[in-house]
Write a protein that holds these residues in place. Sequence first.
Motif, PDB file in Angstrom:
ATOM      1  N   TYR A  62       0.592  -1.148  -0.042  1.00 24.43           N
ATOM      2  CA  TYR A  62      -0.030   0.046   0.091  1.00 24.43           C
ATOM      3  C   TYR A  62       0.895   1.202   0.006  1.00 24.43           C
ATOM      4  CZ  TYR A  62      -3.579   3.318   1.768  1.00 24.43           C
ATOM      5  OH  TYR A  62      -4.420   4.470   1.693  1.00 24.43           O
ATOM      6  N   GLY A  72       0.364   4.183   0.833  1.00 21.01           N
ATOM      7  CA  GLY A  72       0.165   5.451   2.081  1.00 21.01           C
ATOM      8  C   GLY A  72       0.656   5.022   3.329  1.00 21.01           C
ATOM      9  N   SER A  73      -0.156   5.688   4.033  1.00 24.06           N
ATOM     10  CA  SER A  73       0.478   5.318   5.447  1.00 24.06           C
ATOM     11  C   SER A  73      -0.499   3.968   5.980  1.00 24.06           C
ATOM     12  CB  SER A  73       0.240   6.465   6.554  1.00 24.06           C
ATOM     13  OG  SER A  73       0.959   7.593   6.264  1.00 24.06           O
ATOM     14  N   LEU A  74       0.356   3.171   6.765  1.00 26.52           N
ATOM     15  CA  LEU A  74      -0.579   1.762   6.884  1.00 26.52           C
ATOM     16  C   LEU A  74      -1.795   2.265   8.153  1.00 26.52           C
ATOM     17  CD1 LEU A  74       2.129  -0.841   6.876  1.00 26.52           C
ATOM     18  CD2 LEU A  74       0.460  -0.435   5.211  1.00 26.52           C
ATOM     19  N   THR A 120      -3.118   5.578  10.263  1.00 24.83           N
ATOM     20  CA  THR A 120      -3.198   6.946  10.629  1.00 24.83           C
ATOM     21  C   THR A 120      -4.153   7.172  12.002  1.00 24.83           C
ATOM     22  OG1 THR A 120      -2.739   7.742   8.525  1.00 24.83           O
ATOM     23  CG2 THR A 120      -3.895   9.326  10.014  1.00 24.83           C
ATOM     24  N   LYS A 162      -5.532   9.924  14.708  1.00 20.64           N
ATOM     25  CA  LYS A 162      -5.769  11.336  15.073  1.00 20.64           C
ATOM     26  C   LYS A 162      -6.882  11.754  16.226  1.00 20.64           C
ATOM     27  CE  LYS A 162      -5.583  13.142  10.095  1.00 20.64           C
ATOM     28  NZ  LYS A 162      -6.186  14.085   9.072  1.00 20.64           N
ATOM     29  N   HIS A 189      13.194   1.847   9.524  1.00 23.55           N
ATOM     30  CA  HIS A 189      12.964   2.329   8.228  1.00 23.55           C
ATOM     31  C   HIS A 189      14.293   1.871   7.375  1.00 23.55           C
ATOM     32  CE1 HIS A 189      12.116   5.252   5.294  1.00 23.55           C
ATOM     33  NE2 HIS A 189      11.020   5.405   5.692  1.00 23.55           N
ATOM     34  N   TYR A 242       8.577   9.774  13.179  1.00 24.44           N
ATOM     35  CA  TYR A 242       8.708  11.224  12.737  1.00 24.44           C
ATOM     36  C   TYR A 242       7.482  12.064  13.746  1.00 24.44           C
ATOM     37  CZ  TYR A 242       7.702  15.333  10.139  1.00 24.44           C
ATOM     38  OH  TYR A 242       7.459  16.594   9.760  1.00 24.44           O
TER      39      TYR A 242
END
Length: 508
Positions: free
Chosen positions: A168, A170-172, A174, A176, A205, A213
Motif C-alpha cells: 500500500y 500510503g500510511s498503514l 493514521t 488523529k 525504516h 517522525y
Amino acid sequence: MKRHWWMAGLTVLVMLLGLPMGVMQAQAPVPGGDLEVGEAQAVIAGGSLTYSFTYQGYLERDGGPANGNYDFIVTIWDTGAAGMGTQIATCSDPSSSLINHPVVNGFFSFHLIPNISLANVFNGNERWVQVQVRPASAGAYTTLPRQPVAGAPYAWGLQPGLQVDTLYPGSLVTLKNTYSSGTTAGSALVAHSQAPTVPTIHAWHKGDGPAIYGYTSGAYPAVEGFHGGEGPAVGGYGSSTGSGVYGSTSSNSWPGDAGVFGRSTGRAPGVHGENNGASPNAGPGVLGKSTAGAGGQFEGGFAGIFAVASGVGSKYAGGFYNSTSTPSSQYDAAVWMENTGSGDLIWANGNSSSDTDVDFRVSANGYVYADGTFTSPAADFAELLPAVEGLEPGDVLVIGLDGQLLRSSAAFEPTVVGVYSTQPGFLGGADATACYGDKVPLAVVGIVPVKATAANGAIQPGDLLVASEVPGHAMHAGANPPVGTVIGKALEALPDGEGVIRMLVTLQ
C-alpha cells in the motif's frame, strides 16, 4: 414438559469495523411458555460511529414467533463456563431499555454499551456474553449459556501479534485526536510495555526517512518519552552513516523550539550523550554543529559546562578546538565564556573531591587565582608603554622627551629603560584583548634577548651592558659605568661584530 429453546445472535464492534460478525448461539429453558428453536444472524450495523455494539436475536414461542415484552440482563465475562470466571462489564441499551424490552415477530435487537471503556472490554482476550431473561416483571431470571464474542475475519488481525504486510503506497495506520478542549484532550497513541529488555515502540525504516517522525504546532513535543526505570525513555539506533535520533526545526524562536529537546526535573541530565567506541576512532558523545550561530550553548544555574575527563592518554583526554576563520572577534575563540550572574567565569578543581577546594579560578571581573606556579617558556616581565613606530624586539630602548619609548642611539645614554621584549612571560598594562596598539612590551625584569655589539670590546658572560652608538644595541660597559646607564648583565658571549645574546635585566 416440552423443552424451551432460546436462540440469540451477537454482532460485536460492527459500528467500528463495518464488517459482519459470526453467528452466535445460546440455549436454555425460558419460563412462561414454549419457546421453540430459532436462528440468529449477524447484521452489519449502519449509521455513524457509536461506542456500542449490536446484539440481535430471534425468539419463538409455542411454535411461532414470540411477541410481547421481556426483561433482559446482559453481562460480559472472561470465560464461557457457567458460574466461573470474572465479570468484565455490565451492559445497557440507552436507546431502548433492557427492561420491558419489546420482542416483535420473534425479533429483538440491542445496542449495548458496557459500563466501562470498550478498549478495556475488548482488548484482545477472550470475551463471553451472558444473557439473563424473563417475561416482563414475571418471576426470576433464567441465565442462558454464555456465548463467545467472535470478530470479523479482518478484525482477527487486531489481536496481540498484529502484523500488516502490504505494498500500500500510503500510511498503514493514521491516528488523529482532534479533541482540544482545555487540558482533558488525550493522546493519539499511548503505548505501555513491561518487557524488561525491548522498547515499548520499535520502528525500523529501510529508506532515507526517519523511523519515527513527530510534528507539532503547539508548545508540547510531538514525540515524548517517559521512563520510570533505568533505561532511556526514547531510544534511537543508527548504523553506518545514519543517526540514531534525528531532530529538525525551522523555527526562529529561541531557545525553546529545538530540533531535539530534553528536560529533567531531577539530578539526571536533560540530555545524555554517550559514545562507547574504541580509541582512536571513537567520536564524541554529543556533537553540535552550526553554519552561522554557536555550535552549542550551555546555560546553567550551577555551571554552564560541567566536564569530567576519565579517559587515558595525552591526546584524547579532552579540550576545546576551533577551526573557524572568522575575523578577530569573540566568535573566533575556542572557548568564549560569559557569566551574567554573580559567579565566576572559571572554577577548576583537579585533585580534590571537595567542591570548595578550588585549584584555579577566574572571577567574573577578570581576577585570576591559582594554587600552583605560573610557568612559561619566556623568562621576563614586561610592561606595555607608549612607543614610536618602527621598533623591533631586542632593541635597547630609551625614554624620549614626549615620554614615548624610542630606540637608543648614543653610548651610555642615561635615559635607557630596558629592552623591547621578544616574548614576555608576563605582560602588564594590557587589556583583555591583548592588543598592543601604539605600545610595545618593555622588559624590566628577567631574562630577555637583546641586540648587542662588540664595539666597546668583546662581551663575556657576566659583563654589564649599556647603550651603544649603534642604534638599539647594547655594548660592554667597561669599568665604572655612569649610574643609571646599566641595563643588564650578559648571559652569553659576543666576541666580535653584532648579534643577539641573552641578558639578565638589572637596571642601575
